[in-house]
Design an enzyme around this catalytic site. Sequence first.
Site, PDB file in Angstrom:
ATOM      1  N   LYS A   3      77.387  13.002  85.719  1.00 30.68           N
ATOM      2  CA  LYS A   3      77.652  14.449  85.608  1.00 30.68           C
ATOM      3  C   LYS A   3      77.562  15.153  86.958  1.00 30.68           C
ATOM      4  O   LYS A   3      78.374  16.015  87.264  1.00 30.68           O
ATOM      5  CB  LYS A   3      76.639  15.104  84.659  1.00 30.68           C
ATOM      6  CG  LYS A   3      76.983  14.947  83.207  1.00 30.68           C
ATOM      7  CD  LYS A   3      76.079  15.817  82.342  1.00 30.68           C
ATOM      8  CE  LYS A   3      74.617  15.434  82.538  1.00 30.68           C
ATOM      9  NZ  LYS A   3      73.690  16.368  81.918  1.00 30.68           N
ATOM     10  N   ARG A  34      71.255  22.295  75.655  1.00 28.74           N
ATOM     11  CA  ARG A  34      70.794  20.946  75.357  1.00 28.74           C
ATOM     12  C   ARG A  34      70.520  20.774  73.863  1.00 28.74           C
ATOM     13  O   ARG A  34      70.260  19.659  73.412  1.00 28.74           O
ATOM     14  CB  ARG A  34      69.459  20.668  76.070  1.00 28.74           C
ATOM     15  CG  ARG A  34      69.589  20.238  77.514  1.00 28.74           C
ATOM     16  CD  ARG A  34      68.198  19.828  77.996  1.00 28.74           C
ATOM     17  NE  ARG A  34      68.039  19.959  79.425  1.00 28.74           N
ATOM     18  CZ  ARG A  34      68.382  19.026  80.306  1.00 28.74           C
ATOM     19  NH1 ARG A  34      68.917  17.904  79.911  1.00 28.74           N
ATOM     20  NH2 ARG A  34      68.191  19.222  81.571  1.00 28.74           N
ATOM     21  N   ARG A  59      68.126   2.431  91.400  1.00 28.86           N
ATOM     22  CA  ARG A  59      68.079   3.368  92.528  1.00 28.86           C
ATOM     23  C   ARG A  59      66.782   3.254  93.309  1.00 28.86           C
ATOM     24  O   ARG A  59      65.708   3.103  92.747  1.00 28.86           O
ATOM     25  CB  ARG A  59      68.186   4.816  92.002  1.00 28.86           C
ATOM     26  CG  ARG A  59      69.579   5.164  91.573  1.00 28.86           C
ATOM     27  CD  ARG A  59      69.906   6.621  91.802  1.00 28.86           C
ATOM     28  NE  ARG A  59      69.062   7.525  91.075  1.00 28.86           N
ATOM     29  CZ  ARG A  59      69.519   8.655  90.517  1.00 28.86           C
ATOM     30  NH1 ARG A  59      70.780   8.982  90.600  1.00 28.86           N
ATOM     31  NH2 ARG A  59      68.691   9.458  89.897  1.00 28.86           N
ATOM     32  N   ARG A  68      61.642   6.192  92.329  1.00 25.47           N
ATOM     33  CA  ARG A  68      61.057   7.426  91.800  1.00 25.47           C
ATOM     34  C   ARG A  68      60.644   7.203  90.346  1.00 25.47           C
ATOM     35  O   ARG A  68      61.283   6.422  89.632  1.00 25.47           O
ATOM     36  CB  ARG A  68      62.066   8.576  91.866  1.00 25.47           C
ATOM     37  CG  ARG A  68      62.516   8.955  93.266  1.00 25.47           C
ATOM     38  CD  ARG A  68      63.437  10.172  93.197  1.00 25.47           C
ATOM     39  NE  ARG A  68      64.333  10.036  92.047  1.00 25.47           N
ATOM     40  CZ  ARG A  68      64.772  11.054  91.312  1.00 25.47           C
ATOM     41  NH1 ARG A  68      64.436  12.286  91.604  1.00 25.47           N
ATOM     42  NH2 ARG A  68      65.574  10.857  90.290  1.00 25.47           N
ATOM     43  N   ARG A  80      63.859   9.392  78.456  1.00 26.18           N
ATOM     44  CA  ARG A  80      64.810  10.493  78.638  1.00 26.18           C
ATOM     45  C   ARG A  80      66.018  10.301  77.734  1.00 26.18           C
ATOM     46  O   ARG A  80      66.556  11.262  77.178  1.00 26.18           O
ATOM     47  CB  ARG A  80      65.253  10.575  80.110  1.00 26.18           C
ATOM     48  CG  ARG A  80      64.149  11.073  81.032  1.00 26.18           C
ATOM     49  CD  ARG A  80      64.465  10.814  82.494  1.00 26.18           C
ATOM     50  NE  ARG A  80      65.582  11.596  82.992  1.00 26.18           N
ATOM     51  CZ  ARG A  80      66.249  11.315  84.120  1.00 26.18           C
ATOM     52  NH1 ARG A  80      65.928  10.260  84.840  1.00 26.18           N
ATOM     53  NH2 ARG A  80      67.224  12.095  84.506  1.00 26.18           N
TER      54      ARG A  80
END
Length: 224
Positions: free
Chosen positions: A16, A91, A130, A163, A174
């Site tokens: 996104k 959301r 990542r 992270r 999530r």
Amino acid sequence: MSELNLVLLGPPGAGKGTQADRLRRDFGLPYYSTGIILREAVENGTELGRKARDHMDAGELVPDDLINDVIAERFDSGDADEGFLLDGFPRTIGQAEMLEATLQSRGRELTAALLIEAPDDEVVRRLSGRRTCAKGGHVYHMEFDPPKNDNVCDQDGSRLIQRDDDKPETVRKRLAVYHEQTEPLIDWYTDRDLLVRFDGRRSPDEVNDRIRATLATKRLEAEL
Ligand SMILES: [Zn+2]
């Protein structure tokens, strides 16, 4: 030109943010990410910003109606007269109803809800690969864009870390929240004939081409 009033939907890691950057550039649309506009309201010390800060300082979520008011303030500022790109709101169905009422009361309506989809396993693979440079925030991906030396930033030699947000267990959590709260919006926007789906497994260029084609068609339809 008709307005392009857009909502971006999709799980974390579907791309996104990348598409939002391109849409801003290609169409000159203001980008209203909930996090950014709340922070700006707080920095500008507006009345709404002060209210939002009270909640943040208390460690609470900013209530839906306050976020909606901050967005409405931006609609009324003149910045969004040609359209906007909303990310992070709505959301939930409750938030979508608020947004719909806010737009209706201004004689406006949404042009489209752009859904960028990606399967859970793909999201976990993308995000958990990542690594972020502890010093300069440079981002790498162990699979798609690895550093020359393991765990060291190519640009400044700093240590690369994963992270917390990118840890697989956090990503799964999530995604669970996304499926529970946000996925019902897909049906809600489908019922209103606003939903357009894009396959986030395709390359960013391909997804961008398809979004641009969709928006060109929407604009033509609006001008007929
Ligand atoms: Zn670095």
